[in-house]
Motif scaffolding. Structure first.
Motif, PDB file in Angstrom:
ATOM      1  N   HIS A  20       4.278   9.857   1.334  1.00 14.17           N
ATOM      2  CA  HIS A  20       5.141   8.934   0.602  1.00 14.17           C
ATOM      3  C   HIS A  20       6.627   9.275   0.790  1.00 14.17           C
ATOM      4  O   HIS A  20       7.485   8.534   0.348  1.00 14.17           O
ATOM      5  CB  HIS A  20       4.769   8.892  -0.885  1.00 14.17           C
ATOM      6  CG  HIS A  20       4.851  10.212  -1.587  1.00 14.17           C
ATOM      7  ND1 HIS A  20       3.911  11.194  -1.417  1.00 14.17           N
ATOM      8  CD2 HIS A  20       5.777  10.696  -2.430  1.00 14.17           C
ATOM      9  CE1 HIS A  20       4.249  12.239  -2.145  1.00 14.17           C
ATOM     10  NE2 HIS A  20       5.377  11.967  -2.772  1.00 14.17           N
ATOM     11  N   HIS A  21       6.942  10.358   1.485  1.00 13.19           N
ATOM     12  CA  HIS A  21       8.320  10.707   1.806  1.00 13.19           C
ATOM     13  C   HIS A  21       8.685  10.341   3.246  1.00 13.19           C
ATOM     14  O   HIS A  21       9.815  10.589   3.663  1.00 13.19           O
ATOM     15  CB  HIS A  21       8.540  12.219   1.624  1.00 13.19           C
ATOM     16  CG  HIS A  21       8.515  12.659   0.207  1.00 13.19           C
ATOM     17  ND1 HIS A  21       9.657  12.784  -0.547  1.00 13.19           N
ATOM     18  CD2 HIS A  21       7.494  13.002  -0.611  1.00 13.19           C
ATOM     19  CE1 HIS A  21       9.339  13.204  -1.750  1.00 13.19           C
ATOM     20  NE2 HIS A  21       8.030  13.338  -1.814  1.00 13.19           N
ATOM     21  N   ALA A  22       7.762   9.751   3.991  1.00 13.02           N
ATOM     22  CA  ALA A  22       8.001   9.475   5.416  1.00 13.02           C
ATOM     23  C   ALA A  22       9.173   8.510   5.615  1.00 13.02           C
ATOM     24  O   ALA A  22      10.014   8.718   6.498  1.00 13.02           O
ATOM     25  CB  ALA A  22       6.739   8.906   6.058  1.00 13.02           C
ATOM     26  N   GLY A  23       9.261   7.463   4.807  1.00 12.03           N
ATOM     27  CA  GLY A  23      10.367   6.519   4.931  1.00 12.03           C
ATOM     28  C   GLY A  23      11.704   7.173   4.609  1.00 12.03           C
ATOM     29  O   GLY A  23      12.714   6.903   5.262  1.00 12.03           O
ATOM     30  N   ALA A  24      11.728   8.038   3.614  1.00 11.91           N
ATOM     31  CA  ALA A  24      12.963   8.740   3.255  1.00 11.91           C
ATOM     32  C   ALA A  24      13.387   9.695   4.371  1.00 11.91           C
ATOM     33  O   ALA A  24      14.577   9.799   4.688  1.00 11.91           O
ATOM     34  CB  ALA A  24      12.774   9.498   1.944  1.00 11.91           C
ATOM     35  N   ASP A  60      10.336   5.694  -3.106  1.00 10.38           N
ATOM     36  CA  ASP A  60       9.001   6.235  -2.916  1.00 10.38           C
ATOM     37  C   ASP A  60       8.130   5.250  -2.142  1.00 10.38           C
ATOM     38  O   ASP A  60       8.038   4.072  -2.485  1.00 10.38           O
ATOM     39  CB  ASP A  60       8.372   6.534  -4.277  1.00 10.38           C
ATOM     40  CG  ASP A  60       7.090   7.331  -4.145  1.00 10.38           C
ATOM     41  OD1 ASP A  60       6.890   7.958  -3.090  1.00 10.38           O
ATOM     42  OD2 ASP A  60       6.303   7.335  -5.108  1.00 10.38           O
ATOM     43  N   SER A  61       7.502   5.705  -1.064  1.00  8.99           N
ATOM     44  CA  SER A  61       6.569   4.940  -0.234  1.00  8.99           C
ATOM     45  C   SER A  61       7.191   3.702   0.406  1.00  8.99           C
ATOM     46  O   SER A  61       6.491   2.727   0.677  1.00  8.99           O
ATOM     47  CB  SER A  61       5.336   4.533  -1.043  1.00  8.99           C
ATOM     48  OG  SER A  61       4.679   5.674  -1.531  1.00  8.99           O
ATOM     49  N   LYS A  62       8.498   3.703   0.653  1.00 12.15           N
ATOM     50  CA  LYS A  62       9.149   2.593   1.331  1.00 12.15           C
ATOM     51  C   LYS A  62       9.501   3.015   2.748  1.00 12.15           C
ATOM     52  O   LYS A  62       9.758   4.182   3.014  1.00 12.15           O
ATOM     53  CB  LYS A  62      10.435   2.181   0.612  1.00 12.15           C
ATOM     54  CG  LYS A  62      10.212   1.523  -0.728  1.00 12.15           C
ATOM     55  CD  LYS A  62      11.525   1.052  -1.289  1.00 12.15           C
ATOM     56  CE  LYS A  62      11.332   0.363  -2.625  1.00 12.15           C
ATOM     57  NZ  LYS A  62      12.614  -0.049  -3.191  1.00 12.15           N
ATOM     58  N   ILE A  81      14.334   0.512   2.711  1.00 13.59           N
ATOM     59  CA  ILE A  81      15.333   1.295   1.979  1.00 13.59           C
ATOM     60  C   ILE A  81      16.736   0.783   2.281  1.00 13.59           C
ATOM     61  O   ILE A  81      17.538   0.560   1.368  1.00 13.59           O
ATOM     62  CB  ILE A  81      15.206   2.798   2.335  1.00 13.59           C
ATOM     63  CG1 ILE A  81      13.877   3.355   1.850  1.00 13.59           C
ATOM     64  CG2 ILE A  81      16.361   3.590   1.746  1.00 13.59           C
ATOM     65  CD1 ILE A  81      13.557   4.736   2.372  1.00 13.59           C
ATOM     66  N   ILE A  82      17.035   0.582   3.539  1.00 12.59           N
ATOM     67  CA  ILE A  82      18.389   0.150   3.911  1.00 12.59           C
ATOM     68  C   ILE A  82      18.678  -1.246   3.381  1.00 12.59           C
ATOM     69  O   ILE A  82      19.784  -1.519   2.897  1.00 12.59           O
ATOM     70  CB  ILE A  82      18.620   0.275   5.436  1.00 12.59           C
ATOM     71  CG1 ILE A  82      20.113   0.284   5.774  1.00 12.59           C
ATOM     72  CG2 ILE A  82      17.997  -0.811   6.221  1.00 12.59           C
ATOM     73  CD1 ILE A  82      20.775   1.562   5.543  1.00 12.59           C
ATOM     74  N   GLU A  83      17.714  -2.158   3.434  1.00 11.46           N
ATOM     75  CA  GLU A  83      17.922  -3.509   2.913  1.00 11.46           C
ATOM     76  C   GLU A  83      18.147  -3.487   1.402  1.00 11.46           C
ATOM     77  O   GLU A  83      19.014  -4.198   0.887  1.00 11.46           O
ATOM     78  CB  GLU A  83      16.733  -4.416   3.259  1.00 11.46           C
ATOM     79  CG  GLU A  83      16.620  -4.744   4.732  1.00 11.46           C
ATOM     80  CD  GLU A  83      17.856  -5.423   5.292  1.00 11.46           C
ATOM     81  OE1 GLU A  83      18.452  -6.270   4.597  1.00 11.46           O
ATOM     82  OE2 GLU A  83      18.239  -5.083   6.424  1.00 11.46           O
TER      83      GLU A  83
END
Length: 167
Positions: A41-45, A92-94, A99-101
């Motif tokens: 769940h931290h992969a997008g971050a 979280d999980s994004k 995230i940027i949008e």
């Protein structure tokens, strides 16, 4: 070239840094990202920090950008404003695109604001500029500068060939 070494050297090119979409509002002073280096769940971050933080730092030179690793159970972005308030955004999980949008909608300048700022930056005509399509054709038109060598010959001590002939 020394700057083309390391992981994904593309991130250090000016073309890539200028392509960043997120330009923060003027009142944002500190932009922090908290995430872990492990967990799905931290992969997008992690991707957001790796790919987009250099662009954010480049496009927002007056904003302090902080990344905090392995200090939180869930990833989040925290923005501190100049009036002392702060805002937390859950990431979280994004994915990094989500995230940027979301950050553009919440703390970023709108497209209209960016276009207006670019238009104002273009319309500023620096009085020190000279040449074709400028206010002055030649630097000799500014008071205190030397005259054009085409109209008034330069003094001999200012010419290179006469200096070398005297030696």
């Amino acid at each position: 070239m020394p700057f083309m070494k390391g992981r994904e050297p593309l991130r250090r090119t000016l073309k890539y840094l200028n392509a960043g979409k997120l330009v923060l509002k003027e009142r944002v002073r500190i932009f922090s990202v908290s995430y872990n280096t492990y967990g799905n769940h931290h992969a997008g971050a992690r991707d957001f920090v790796f790919w987009n933080i250099p662009q954010i730092q480049y496009r927002n030179p007056n904003v302090q950008v902080i990344t905090l690793k392995n200090m939180t159970p869930s990833p989040f972005v925290r923005c501190f404003f100049e009036d002392g308030r702060d805002m937390m955004v859950d990431i979280d999980s994004k994915s990094r695109d989500e995230i940027i949008e979301h950050l553009i909608n919440v703390v970023g300048k709108t497209r209209e604001e960016l276009v207006a700022e670019a238009r104002l930056a273009e319309s500023k005509d620096n009085p020190a500029n000279f040449g074709y399509s400028c206010e002055r054709h030649c630097i000799c038109e500014i008071a205190g500068q030397t005259y054009c060598p085409g109209t008034v010959p330069l003094p001999k001590e200012m010419r290179g060939k006469f200096k070398f002939e005297q030696k």
